[in-house]
Design a protein around this motif. Structure first.
Motif, PDB file in Angstrom:
ATOM      1  N   GLU A 134       0.824  -1.220   0.000  1.00 31.25           N
ATOM      2  CA  GLU A 134       0.000   0.000   0.000  1.00 31.25           C
ATOM      3  C   GLU A 134       0.854   1.264   0.000  1.00 31.25           C
ATOM      4  O   GLU A 134       0.335   2.364   0.181  1.00 31.25           O
ATOM      5  CB  GLU A 134      -0.924   0.008   1.236  1.00 31.25           C
ATOM      6  CG  GLU A 134      -1.919  -1.134   1.278  1.00 31.25           C
ATOM      7  CD  GLU A 134      -2.769  -1.196   0.021  1.00 31.25           C
ATOM      8  OE1 GLU A 134      -3.266  -0.125  -0.406  1.00 31.25           O
ATOM      9  OE2 GLU A 134      -2.930  -2.294  -0.535  1.00 31.25           O
ATOM     10  N   LEU A 135       2.140   1.092  -0.195  1.00 29.92           N
ATOM     11  CA  LEU A 135       3.069   2.220  -0.099  1.00 29.92           C
ATOM     12  C   LEU A 135       3.442   2.737  -1.491  1.00 29.92           C
ATOM     13  O   LEU A 135       3.970   1.991  -2.319  1.00 29.92           O
ATOM     14  CB  LEU A 135       4.335   1.771   0.638  1.00 29.92           C
ATOM     15  CG  LEU A 135       5.287   2.857   1.135  1.00 29.92           C
ATOM     16  CD1 LEU A 135       4.615   3.730   2.183  1.00 29.92           C
ATOM     17  CD2 LEU A 135       6.545   2.216   1.704  1.00 29.92           C
ATOM     18  N   VAL A 136       3.145   4.021  -1.745  1.00 32.93           N
ATOM     19  CA  VAL A 136       3.556   4.660  -2.994  1.00 32.93           C
ATOM     20  C   VAL A 136       4.989   5.151  -2.837  1.00 32.93           C
ATOM     21  O   VAL A 136       5.320   5.810  -1.840  1.00 32.93           O
ATOM     22  CB  VAL A 136       2.627   5.834  -3.356  1.00 32.93           C
ATOM     23  CG1 VAL A 136       3.133   6.548  -4.609  1.00 32.93           C
ATOM     24  CG2 VAL A 136       1.205   5.340  -3.570  1.00 32.93           C
ATOM     25  N   LEU A 137       5.846   4.828  -3.791  1.00 29.12           N
ATOM     26  CA  LEU A 137       7.252   5.205  -3.736  1.00 29.12           C
ATOM     27  C   LEU A 137       7.565   6.270  -4.777  1.00 29.12           C
ATOM     28  O   LEU A 137       7.176   6.139  -5.945  1.00 29.12           O
ATOM     29  CB  LEU A 137       8.143   3.980  -3.990  1.00 29.12           C
ATOM     30  CG  LEU A 137       7.997   2.793  -3.043  1.00 29.12           C
ATOM     31  CD1 LEU A 137       8.908   1.663  -3.498  1.00 29.12           C
ATOM     32  CD2 LEU A 137       8.320   3.206  -1.616  1.00 29.12           C
ATOM     33  N   PHE A 138       8.254   7.307  -4.351  1.00 28.93           N
ATOM     34  CA  PHE A 138       8.782   8.325  -5.256  1.00 28.93           C
ATOM     35  C   PHE A 138      10.293   8.107  -5.316  1.00 28.93           C
ATOM     36  O   PHE A 138      11.002   8.331  -4.332  1.00 28.93           O
ATOM     37  CB  PHE A 138       8.431   9.725  -4.765  1.00 28.93           C
ATOM     38  CG  PHE A 138       6.946   9.994  -4.757  1.00 28.93           C
ATOM     39  CD1 PHE A 138       6.300  10.356  -5.920  1.00 28.93           C
ATOM     40  CD2 PHE A 138       6.209   9.861  -3.589  1.00 28.93           C
ATOM     41  CE1 PHE A 138       4.923  10.584  -5.921  1.00 28.93           C
ATOM     42  CE2 PHE A 138       4.843  10.092  -3.575  1.00 28.93           C
ATOM     43  CZ  PHE A 138       4.191  10.457  -4.743  1.00 28.93           C
ATOM     44  N   ALA A 173      14.789  -1.041  -4.546  1.00 28.64           N
ATOM     45  CA  ALA A 173      14.874   0.322  -4.025  1.00 28.64           C
ATOM     46  C   ALA A 173      15.140   0.322  -2.535  1.00 28.64           C
ATOM     47  O   ALA A 173      14.802  -0.628  -1.824  1.00 28.64           O
ATOM     48  CB  ALA A 173      13.586   1.077  -4.311  1.00 28.64           C
ATOM     49  N   GLU A 174      15.756   1.415  -2.076  1.00 25.26           N
ATOM     50  CA  GLU A 174      15.988   1.627  -0.653  1.00 25.26           C
ATOM     51  C   GLU A 174      15.232   2.863  -0.218  1.00 25.26           C
ATOM     52  O   GLU A 174      15.337   3.927  -0.845  1.00 25.26           O
ATOM     53  CB  GLU A 174      17.475   1.800  -0.373  1.00 25.26           C
ATOM     54  CG  GLU A 174      17.801   1.993   1.098  1.00 25.26           C
ATOM     55  CD  GLU A 174      19.286   2.140   1.346  1.00 25.26           C
ATOM     56  OE1 GLU A 174      19.802   1.463   2.254  1.00 25.26           O
ATOM     57  OE2 GLU A 174      19.933   2.932   0.635  1.00 25.26           O
ATOM     58  N   ILE A 175      14.466   2.730   0.862  1.00 27.65           N
ATOM     59  CA  ILE A 175      13.680   3.856   1.367  1.00 27.65           C
ATOM     60  C   ILE A 175      14.594   4.858   2.063  1.00 27.65           C
ATOM     61  O   ILE A 175      15.409   4.492   2.901  1.00 27.65           O
ATOM     62  CB  ILE A 175      12.584   3.368   2.325  1.00 27.65           C
ATOM     63  CG1 ILE A 175      11.554   2.535   1.561  1.00 27.65           C
ATOM     64  CG2 ILE A 175      11.902   4.546   3.014  1.00 27.65           C
ATOM     65  CD1 ILE A 175      10.485   1.934   2.428  1.00 27.65           C
ATOM     66  N   ILE A 176      14.436   6.104   1.695  1.00 25.70           N
ATOM     67  CA  ILE A 176      15.212   7.183   2.317  1.00 25.70           C
ATOM     68  C   ILE A 176      14.386   7.872   3.397  1.00 25.70           C
ATOM     69  O   ILE A 176      14.870   8.138   4.490  1.00 25.70           O
ATOM     70  CB  ILE A 176      15.638   8.227   1.261  1.00 25.70           C
ATOM     71  CG1 ILE A 176      16.498   7.558   0.178  1.00 25.70           C
ATOM     72  CG2 ILE A 176      16.399   9.379   1.911  1.00 25.70           C
ATOM     73  CD1 ILE A 176      16.745   8.456  -1.015  1.00 25.70           C
ATOM     74  N   ARG A 177      13.108   8.147   3.071  1.00 27.43           N
ATOM     75  CA  ARG A 177      12.207   8.821   3.994  1.00 27.43           C
ATOM     76  C   ARG A 177      10.833   8.197   3.865  1.00 27.43           C
ATOM     77  O   ARG A 177      10.343   8.037   2.747  1.00 27.43           O
ATOM     78  CB  ARG A 177      12.123  10.317   3.654  1.00 27.43           C
ATOM     79  CG  ARG A 177      12.773  11.223   4.665  1.00 27.43           C
ATOM     80  CD  ARG A 177      12.755  12.673   4.214  1.00 27.43           C
ATOM     81  NE  ARG A 177      14.089  13.196   4.017  1.00 27.43           N
ATOM     82  CZ  ARG A 177      14.722  13.238   2.868  1.00 27.43           C
ATOM     83  NH1 ARG A 177      14.154  12.806   1.779  1.00 27.43           N
ATOM     84  NH2 ARG A 177      15.933  13.720   2.773  1.00 27.43           N
ATOM     85  N   LYS A 178      10.203   7.887   4.980  1.00 24.96           N
ATOM     86  CA  LYS A 178       8.909   7.213   4.943  1.00 24.96           C
ATOM     87  C   LYS A 178       7.844   8.039   5.660  1.00 24.96           C
ATOM     88  O   LYS A 178       8.069   8.538   6.747  1.00 24.96           O
ATOM     89  CB  LYS A 178       9.015   5.828   5.593  1.00 24.96           C
ATOM     90  CG  LYS A 178       7.758   4.978   5.470  1.00 24.96           C
ATOM     91  CD  LYS A 178       7.995   3.583   6.048  1.00 24.96           C
ATOM     92  CE  LYS A 178       6.759   2.711   5.895  1.00 24.96           C
ATOM     93  NZ  LYS A 178       5.610   3.194   6.651  1.00 24.96           N
ATOM     94  N   LYS A 179       6.714   8.201   4.980  1.00 24.76           N
ATOM     95  CA  LYS A 179       5.533   8.831   5.579  1.00 24.76           C
ATOM     96  C   LYS A 179       4.459   7.750   5.738  1.00 24.76           C
ATOM     97  O   LYS A 179       4.733   6.557   5.591  1.00 24.76           O
ATOM     98  CB  LYS A 179       5.049   9.974   4.689  1.00 24.76           C
ATOM     99  CG  LYS A 179       6.094  11.047   4.445  1.00 24.76           C
ATOM    100  CD  LYS A 179       6.419  11.839   5.688  1.00 24.76           C
ATOM    101  CE  LYS A 179       7.400  12.966   5.387  1.00 24.76           C
ATOM    102  NZ  LYS A 179       7.741  13.745   6.578  1.00 24.76           N
ATOM    103  N   LYS A 180       3.235   8.166   6.000  1.00 24.31           N
ATOM    104  CA  LYS A 180       2.179   7.186   6.276  1.00 24.31           C
ATOM    105  C   LYS A 180       1.855   6.342   5.051  1.00 24.31           C
ATOM    106  O   LYS A 180       1.818   5.109   5.116  1.00 24.31           O
ATOM    107  CB  LYS A 180       0.920   7.908   6.771  1.00 24.31           C
ATOM    108  CG  LYS A 180      -0.193   6.956   7.187  1.00 24.31           C
ATOM    109  CD  LYS A 180      -1.389   7.707   7.733  1.00 24.31           C
ATOM    110  CE  LYS A 180      -2.490   6.736   8.144  1.00 24.31           C
ATOM    111  NZ  LYS A 180      -3.687   7.449   8.653  1.00 24.31           N
TER     112      LYS A 180
END
Length: 469
Positions: free
Chosen positions: A31-35, A47-54
């Motif tokens: 359910e996570l949209v990635l930019f 991909a590696e997450i740099i910053r995560k929001k809700k």
């Protein structure tokens, strides 16, 4: 099944399906949209997450598993560090597809517009060296790339180039920029060399000290050249030494100017411009018209595409020759003077007084006598009494800044009820927002995106709105 590795903050096998307004690729994991920075639609990546929001996260590519058919090799060595040209890694044909898509998405989602009438985006004639103006910054805090740091040697910390994104005090030293044709690169590189060789200090953006602050280079399709050197805390000797060098090294410069700016910000609009050699202006030409360009003048930075943009604007307006036209946010009166010969009268309104003075001069030097210009806040000038005095316009052309039109101005347009509004915009989202407000009386009948800035996410858009009968 996509798998989230919490301990490494990694997500595997992400399909990049779209591209966001800021130029980042878009993918989805559960359910996570990635930019995703530097991702291209069609890529398959880890991909590696740099910053995560809700509900979304910013990420970077760890591994490119399968490149998109749209992916291409960037031609600039500064790509990825410099904040400009973020789409160099995507083919130009694909850039046009996603620019057009961004326009139609905004108009449909925010403006409730039927975009089936949208004409194909107009490509830029030139995809490199298309800008007529660039601004560079001197800094004593050069941004060190990974290659610089790996070299492990003593690094020259003075730089002349562009700001690194999100780091106001760090400047990427630019050797070659593909945005402005020569001698732009040669001028910048030789000035840097001369300053270093003669121990002329580069500006410290945090402590506000140092001699050299900014460099502005403007060129025109007529072959004329303007160079502006902005000094901060320089001695008279340093100013003379550097300016003499530039004049002697580049005798083709039409307008050689300098400024002494000791303010905390870089804006030059409140600064005195001093002419060192040549004229205090250059000339641009468009369709037989001559435009005077000074250091503070506004002119579209892609000259060839500006002509195309204005031709589309004129075409959408469909002038018969007897129209009264209001040109809102007229700037230096470029559109007003461009259309003047085909209409009865043009009234231009602009917030910046110096731009209005330029507009008047541009009318004078082209022997145009059916234009009138007013300076002031749009919502304060465009009143019912103003319209009563000057007449109800047959066509309104509006070309506002990125923020779009003030709600009071939109309300005024609804009151005026001009038969046609041609809305030129550099931000489809705010254009769509304003169109949604105009929808109560107007219908969109024509749409044409125009690419002014290849290798960036930016796109201009022209819309014709016609008053409902």
């Amino acid at each position: 099944m996509k798998r989230v590795q919490a301990e490494k903050r990694q997500i595997q096998n992400i399909s990049v399906t779209d591209i966001a307004e800021e130029g980042k690729g878009v993918g989805k994991a559960e359910e996570l949209v990635l930019f995703i920075e530097k991702a291209v639609p069609g890529d398959l990546i880890d991909a590696e997450i740099i910053r995560k929001k809700k509900n979304f996260a910013e990420a970077r590519i760890v591994q490119l598993i399968r490149p998109s058919e749209h992916r291409t090799e960037p031609f600039c060595p500064h790509f990825g560090v410099c904040g400009g040209c973020k789409w160099q890694h995507m083919s130009y044909d694909a850039q046009l597809i996603y620019k057009q898509k961004s326009v139609t998405n905004a108009l449909e989602r925010l403006g409730k517009v039927d975009t089936s009438i949208t004409e194909p985006i107009l490509p830029s004639f030139e995809t490199r060296y298309y800008r007529n103006k660039l601004e560079f910054t001197f800094s004593n805090k050069r941004w060190l790339t990974n290659e610089d740091m790996q070299a492990g040697e003593s690094q020259e910390m003075n730089a002349l180039g562009f700001h690194v994104p999100l780091r106001f005090d760090k400047i990427l030293d630019i050797e070659t920029c593909y945005l402005q044709s020569n001698p732009s690169n040669e001028i910048r590189n030789r000035i840097r060399e001369f300053a270093l060789a003669n121990n002329i200090s580069f500006y410290d953006l945090r402590n506000h000290e140092g001699a050299l602050r900014n460099l502005i280079i403007r060129s025109s399709s007529t072959g004329e050249l303007m160079v502006i050197v902005v000094f901060a805390y320089a001695s008279d000797e340093e100013v003379q030494k550097l300016m003499n060098f530039v004049q002697e090294r580049f005798p083709q410069i039409t307008s050689l100017l300098y400024i002494l700016n000791q303010k905390k910000n870089d804006t030059i609009f409140d600064q005195e411009i001093k002419t060192f050699a040549g004229r205090d202006h250059i000339f641009e030409e468009m369709e037989g018209l001559t435009f005077k360009i000074g250091a503070k003048s506004f002119y579209q930075t892609n000259s060839m595409q500006a002509h195309e943009l204005y031709m589309i604007t004129r075409q959408f307006a469909g002038f018969s020759g007897d129209e009264l036209v209001y040109d809102l946010y007229t700037g230096a009166g470029t559109i007003a003077n461009f259309i003047a010969k085909g209409v009865k009268k043009v009234i231009g309104i602009e917030y910046v007084p110096t731009a209005i003075e330029d507009a008047k001069i541009n009318s004078d030097i082209n022997n145009i006598n059916n234009t009138t210009f007013y300076a002031g806040d749009m919502k304060d000038i465009l009143t019912a009494s103003f319209v009563e005095l000057h007449g109800k316009p047959d066509v309104i052309i509006t070309d506002p800044p990125r923020a779009g039109m003030h709600a009071d101005v939109v309300e005024r347009l609804l009151e005026i009820e001009s038969p046609k509004i041609v809305y030129v915009s550099c931000n489809a989202a705010t254009q769509a927002r304003d169109i949604a407000l105009l929808n109560q009386k107007y219908s969109v009948t024509k749409i044409r995106p125009v690419d002014m800035f290849p290798h960036t996410q930016h796109v201009e858009n022209v819309v014709l709105l016609e008053l409902n009968s």
